[in-house]
Design an enzyme around this catalytic site. Structure first.
Site, PDB file in Angstrom:
ATOM      1  CB  CYS A 134      -0.919  -0.017   1.217  1.00 16.37           C
ATOM      2  SG  CYS A 134      -1.960   1.443   1.349  1.00 16.37           S
ATOM      3  CB  CYS A 137      -0.627   2.441   4.033  1.00 18.77           C
ATOM      4  SG  CYS A 137      -2.122   1.764   3.350  1.00 18.77           S
ATOM      5  CG  ASP A 138       3.078   1.143   4.493  1.00 19.95           C
ATOM      6  OD1 ASP A 138       2.651   1.624   5.550  1.00 19.95           O
ATOM      7  OD2 ASP A 138       2.851  -0.020   4.128  1.00 19.95           O
TER       8      ASP A 138
END
Ligand code: NAP
Length: 323
Positions: A134, A137-138
Site C-alpha cells: 500500500c 499507507c506507507d
C-alpha cells in the site's frame, strides 16, 4: 444456532462501521470477524490518513477503537471464520462458521480483498519492515530512500509514480519486457526522472538485516542471471484477489470476482448488502471502506424496517380475514 437481525461478515473498517450503525439502530448485530480482527488495516503499523487523528494512529488501535464503539451500542463479536453461506431461500439467511450457525434477517458482506503476494522467501517476514502492499499507507516512510516496485500493471505504475513524491529512486521490476499498464500511465512513468525499469526480471527473495529490508534477489528470466539489488523497500503490486470464494457463487460478481452492488450497496440477493474491498477495486482505503460500511448499514436498516412493516400488514390482513 444463533439468531440475529444483522450478521456482518468481516471486521475491517467497512464491517466495524456497519456494526456501529446497525447496533446503534437497536438491531441485534453479530460481527463474524474472520481470521484477523480488523482485516488488512490491522497489519498497518502507522495510519496517518484516517480523519480524526491529527497525530496519526496505528492500525490495531484504530480497529480496537472502532470495535469498542460498535460494542458500546451492543454489537457482538464472534472470533471465527465463515465457512459457507446459504442465501438461496431469502431472508432469514444462514451463515455457517467453523464453530456455529447463524440465522440473520439481513447480511452485510465485508470480507475484503487481499493484495497478491509474491510468495518468495523473506516477503512475509519483512511485511511492515520494508515490504508493503500500500503506497498511500506507507510511502511517507520511504522519504529519500531507494525502493523497488514489483509489477507491470496500472497499480504498479500508478503507485510507483506516487511513490516518487517520497522516494529518491523507484525501480520498477517487471517479469516481462512489456507493460500491462495503460499507455497514459506508461508515458508518465517513462518521463519521470526518478523511475527506472528492470525488465524480464522476477524477485526471488527479500533479504534484510537488523529486522529491515536491505536487498532483493533478482533473476533475469531470459538470461538466468541472478543478482542482489540493494533496496530500502519493496512495494508489491501484482494484483488483488477479492475474497469472494466463501460466497459460493450466490452473489453476482464481476469478471475479477468483485461483488456487484447498486448505488445503495444492495447485492443481487435482496437483504444481502456489501461494503468495502469486496466490491471496491479502485479506492481501497480504510476511510472509503468505513464510508461504504455506513451506507450499506443504512440501506440494511431501512430495508429491515420496511420488511417489518410489510410483515405486520400481512399479519393484520390475515387476522382480519380470519375474524
Ligand atoms: P493487474 O492489471 O492484474 O496487473 C498485475 C501485474 O503484476 C501484471 O503486470 C502482472 O504481470 C504482474 N504479476 C502478476 N503476478 C505476478 C507475479 N507472481 N510476479 C511478478 N509479477 C506478477 O493488477 P493491477 O495493476 O492491480 O490492476 C488491477 C485492476 O485495477 C486492473 O483492471 C487495472 O486496470 C485497475 N487499475 C486501474 C488504475 C487506473 O486506471 N489508474 C489504477 C490501478 C488499477 P504480467 O503483465 O506479465 O501478467
Amino acid at each position: 444456532m444463533q439468531k440475529a437481525r444483522v450478521v456482518i461478515i468481516g471486521s475491517g473498517p467497512a464491517g466495524l462501521t456497519a456494526a456501529l450503525y446497525t447496533a446503534r439502530a437497536q438491531l441485534k448485530t453479530v460481527v463474524i470477524t474472520g481470521k484477523l480482527l480488523g482485516g488488512q488495516i490491522a497489519t498497518t503499523h502507522e495510519v496517518e490518513n484516517f480523519p480524526g487523528f491529527p497525530d496519526g494512529t496505528t492500525g490495531p488501535e484504530l480497529v480496537e477503537n472502532m470495535k469498542q464503539q460498535a460494542e458500546k451500542f451492543g454489537a457482538e463479536f464472534v472470533f471465527d471464520s465463515v465457512t459457507s453461506v446459504d442465501f438461496s431461500r431469502g431472508s432469514p439467511f444462514k451463515v455457517t462458521t467453523d464453530g456455529d450457525e447463524f440465522l440473520a434477517d439481513a447480511v452485510v458482506v465485508t470480507i475484503g480483498a487481499n493484495p497478491r503476494e509474491l510468495g518468495v522467501p523473506g516477503e512475509r517476514e519483512y511485511v511492515g519492515r520494508g515490504v508493503s502492499y500500500c503506497a498511500t499507507c506507507d510511502g511517507y516512510f520511504f522519504r529519500g530512500k531507494d525502493i523497488v516496485v514489483v509489477g507491470g500493471g496500472d497499480s504498479a505504475l500508478q503507485e510507483g509514480i506516487f511513490l516518487t513524491k517520497f522516494a529518491n529512486t523507484v525501480n520498477i521490476i517487471h517479469r516481462r519486457d512489456q507493460l500491462r499498464a495503460s499507455v497514459a500511465l506508461q508515458t508518465r512513468a517513462f518521463s519521470n526522472p526518478k523511475i527506472r525499469f528492470t525488465w524480464d526480471t522476477v524477485v526471488e527473495e527479500v533479504k534484510g538485516a537488523n529486522g529491515v529490508v536491505n536487498a532483493v534477489r533478482l533473476r533475469n528470466v531470459k538470461t538466468g542471471e541472478v543478482k542482489d539489488q540493494p533496496t530500502d523497500g519493496v512495494f508489491v503490486f501484482i494484483g488483488y484477489d477479492p475474497n469472494s470464494g466463501v460466497l459460493g457463487g450466490q452473489l453476482a460478481v464481476d469478471d475479477a470476482g468483485y461483488v456487484v452492488i447498486d448505488e445503495l450497496h444492495r447485492t443481487s440477493v435482496e437483504g444481502v448488502f456489501a461494503a468495502g474491498e469486496i466490491h471496491d477495486s479502485v479506492f481501497r482505503q480504510a476511510i472509503t471502506a468505513a464510508g461504504d460500511g455506513c451506507k450499506a448499514a443504512l440501506t440494511a436498516i431501512k430495508w429491515l424496517g420496511e420488511r417489518e412493516d410489510r410483515l405486520q400488514t400481512l399479519d393484520t390482513a390475515t387476522m382480519a380475514a380470519g375474524s
